[in-house]
Scaffold this active site. Structure first.
Site, PDB file in Angstrom:
ATOM      1  N   SER A 109      -9.737   1.925   2.502  1.00 23.75           N
ATOM      2  CA  SER A 109      -8.688   2.642   1.716  1.00 23.75           C
ATOM      3  C   SER A 109      -7.761   1.720   0.818  1.00 23.75           C
ATOM      4  CB  SER A 109      -8.465   3.780   2.389  1.00 23.75           C
ATOM      5  OG  SER A 109      -7.355   3.202   3.437  1.00 23.75           O
TER       6      SER A 109
ATOM      7  N   LYS B  17       0.897  -1.441   0.006  1.00 29.77           N
ATOM      8  CA  LYS B  17      -0.220  -0.054   0.050  1.00 29.77           C
ATOM      9  C   LYS B  17       0.981   1.380  -0.120  1.00 29.77           C
ATOM     10  CE  LYS B  17      -3.839   2.112   2.478  1.00 29.77           C
ATOM     11  NZ  LYS B  17      -5.024   1.914   3.504  1.00 29.77           N
TER      12      LYS B  17
ATOM     13  N   SER C 202      -9.963  -0.131   6.515  1.00 31.23           N
ATOM     14  CA  SER C 202      -9.472  -0.301   5.204  1.00 31.23           C
ATOM     15  C   SER C 202      -8.654  -1.598   4.934  1.00 31.23           C
ATOM     16  CB  SER C 202      -8.247   0.653   5.196  1.00 31.23           C
ATOM     17  OG  SER C 202      -9.017   1.979   5.065  1.00 31.23           O
TER      18      SER C 202
HETATM   19  N1  GLN Z   1     -13.018   4.724   5.849  1.00 28.30           N
HETATM   20  C1  GLN Z   1     -12.470   4.891   7.070  1.00 28.30           C
HETATM   21  C2  GLN Z   1     -11.816   6.363   7.191  1.00 28.30           C
HETATM   22  O1  GLN Z   1     -12.264   7.058   6.109  1.00 28.30           O
HETATM   23  C3  GLN Z   1     -11.533   3.928   7.517  1.00 28.30           C
HETATM   24  C4  GLN Z   1     -10.353   4.154   6.687  1.00 28.30           C
HETATM   25  C5  GLN Z   1      -9.073   3.436   7.137  1.00 28.30           C
HETATM   26  O2  GLN Z   1      -9.225   2.398   7.744  1.00 28.30           O
HETATM   27  N2  GLN Z   1      -8.001   3.874   6.654  1.00 28.30           N
HETATM   28  O3  GLN Z   1     -11.621   6.567   7.993  1.00 28.30           O
END
Ligand code: GLN
Length: 479
Positions: free
Chosen positions: A155, A78, A179
């Site tokens: 994400s 990532k 995510s």
């Molecule tokens: N969707 C959540 C956020 O927008 C979690 C994202 C994540 O785990 N990086 O914060």
């Protein structure tokens, strides 16, 4: 399908020419990327040089080469995890061009075990999102491997999509509030987010320090366990890293689950959850029961009711602090110094951060302001403690808790466009609470509806990743 462990055996026995294989794999990545946008960067040079080195060491029969756990396996990373000399942007324009001078702890481990780094996968900017549509200015949105008009989830969207499309590959993802599991669910693959502190965050570009975790995403549970074996463990460079004994996660694959107790979170089913999703998750629970596990309902009040509010208070507060360093002077993009400092900072940040990053800076700064801190941030921290206590109580009785990973099927981009920011945040209703509580959790693919994958979420007590692998493996076996 050949498992990654078989692949590794073939590399060791010289039945696969690793350089040729890697070359072909990179070409395949380029093709996939043209259509699906899973990579921000393909690290062709690094991958080929690693492959050549492995080939050389195999030829020389170097000591230890045959003990390497990931020998020749393609690992995608990532884009918020630092890889030495490979552009690392966390999906943000403000970091474009940044080539770290060092490897994140997990990258050191992967390289030591002979993993081949194929590139940096696309994501929501800094991890701010659940659909991978909040990519930074100038970045491309990854597309669902089953339907290009739909989201991969986020994400870690690029990581999950690629895991579905590319064989003999395991992905490193990261989760702050869901995510890893949510994109894994949308792309029909396994995703394991470990206990907070189990994997070092050294070299991870922070979103929210008290929540961020690096984990693994893969097509099979065995692959996910293998990468977890490699990356987990104590690191003196991360003060929140847990100094606990190493685990052999692979040993939990195919371990019988007879007698294990599963708690079905009552509040996570019913209104707001698509019918087909419920049905498939219940099929997964039946698979577990057939293998000898006992399932029963449990009511957990706090996670579904207060998870989103608690998570967004903590996450945005920490994110707004973390992003302060990107000011055009110390980190990231630099522009011509003109005007007062305030004018300069504003100009750099306005043109280099995307809308969602700006929204979170404003929200988080507000929540931490004198006068509001008590009412918002500190209150959220108290709810976090209550939530941990509630989970802990449940784990006195159950080995794992279960819910759907997402309450909807992967949505179309045209429908996502119509969502309000709050509706975006709601996509994580099932996943934020285990993240807030620092608990390990796993997405297990349990079925398809309308040709789209459905995932089940399994949550275990701190440091009980092994149980998740055991249960995930029992469902995989039934498929
Ligand atoms: N969707 C959540 C956020 O927008 C979690 C994202 C994540 O785990 N990086 O914060």
């Amino acid at each position: 399908m050949e498992s990654i462990n078989d692949f590794i055996k073939n590399v060791k026995n010289d039945e696969i020419d690793i350089v040729e294989h890697t070359y072909k794999l990179i070409e395949e990545c380029k093709e996939i990327n043209k259509e699906y946008n899973y990579f921000n960067t393909i690290s062709e040079e690094l991958a080929l040089s690693q492959a050549k080195e492995i080939k050389k060491q195999l030829k020389n029969n170097d000591k230890n080469i045959k003990n390497k756990k990931l020998l020749g396996v393609a690992i995608s990373v990532k884009d918020n995890i630092c890889v030495k000399d490979v552009e690392t942007t966390a999906g943000s324009k403000i970091l474009q061009g940044y080539k770290p001078l060092f490897d994140a702890h997990v990258m050191q481990k992967v390289k030591e075990e002979g993993g081949i780094i194929i590139g940096k996968t696309s994501q929501d900017e800094f991890g701010f999102g659940g659909f991978s549509v909040n990519v930074g200015v100038g970045f491309k949105v990854p597309k669902n491997p089953f339907d290009e008009e739909r989201s991969c989830g986020g994400s870690s969207g690029g990581a999950a999509g690629l895991s579905q499309k590319l064989s003999n590959h395991i992905a490193l993802g990261e989760s702050t509030g869901g995510s890893i599991v949510e994109p894994a669910s949308f792309c029909g693959v396994f995703g394991l987010c470990p206990t907070y502190g189990r994997v070092s965050r050294y070299g991870l570009i922070d979103f929210a320090n008290s929540l961020d975790k690096i984990g693994s995403i893969g097509k099979n549970i065995e692959d996910v366990a293998l990468l977890m074996d490699v990356i987990s463990g104590y690191d003196k460079n991360d003060s929140t890293s847990l100094n606990v004994k190493a685990e052999n996660y692979e040993s939990y694959v195919k371990k019988p689950i007879k007698g294990m107790k599963i708690g079905i979170i009552k509040e996570a089913f019913g209104s707001g959850v698509e019918r087909e999703i419920e049905k498939n998750v219940y099929n997964g629970i039946e698979d577990l029961e057939e293998e000898g596990a006992k399932a029963e309902e449990i009511s957990l009040e706090l996670p579904i009711k207060y998870g989103i509010a608690t998570y967004y208070m903590i996450a945005t507060s920490e994110a707004s602090t973390n992003l302060a360093k990107f000011c055009g002077m110390r980190y990231g993009a630099v522009e011509k110094l003109e005007g007062s400092f305030n004018e300069y900072f504003t100009r750099v940040r306005s043109s280099n951060f995307g809308d969602e990053a700006k929204r979170r800076i404003i929200l988080g700064t507000f929540a931490r302001m004198t006068g509001y801190r008590e009412a918002f941030y500190l209150k959220a921290m108290k709810v976090r403690t209550l939530m941990i206590n509630e989970y802990k109580k449940a784990f006195r009785k159950f080995d794992a808790l279960v819910s759907p990973t997402a309450s909807i099927l992967p949505p179309k981009f045209e429908d996502i466009e119509k969502l309000t920011p709050l509706q975006h945040y709601m996509i994580d209703v099932m996943t934020v609470s285990p993240n807030v509580a620092g608990l390990p959790h796993l997405n297990v693919p349990v079925g398809f509806e309308k040709n789209l994958p459905i995932g089940m979420l399994l949550i275990a007590d701190h440091l009980q990743e092994g149980k998740l692998i055991q249960l995930g493996s029992a469902i995989e076996k039934g498929k």
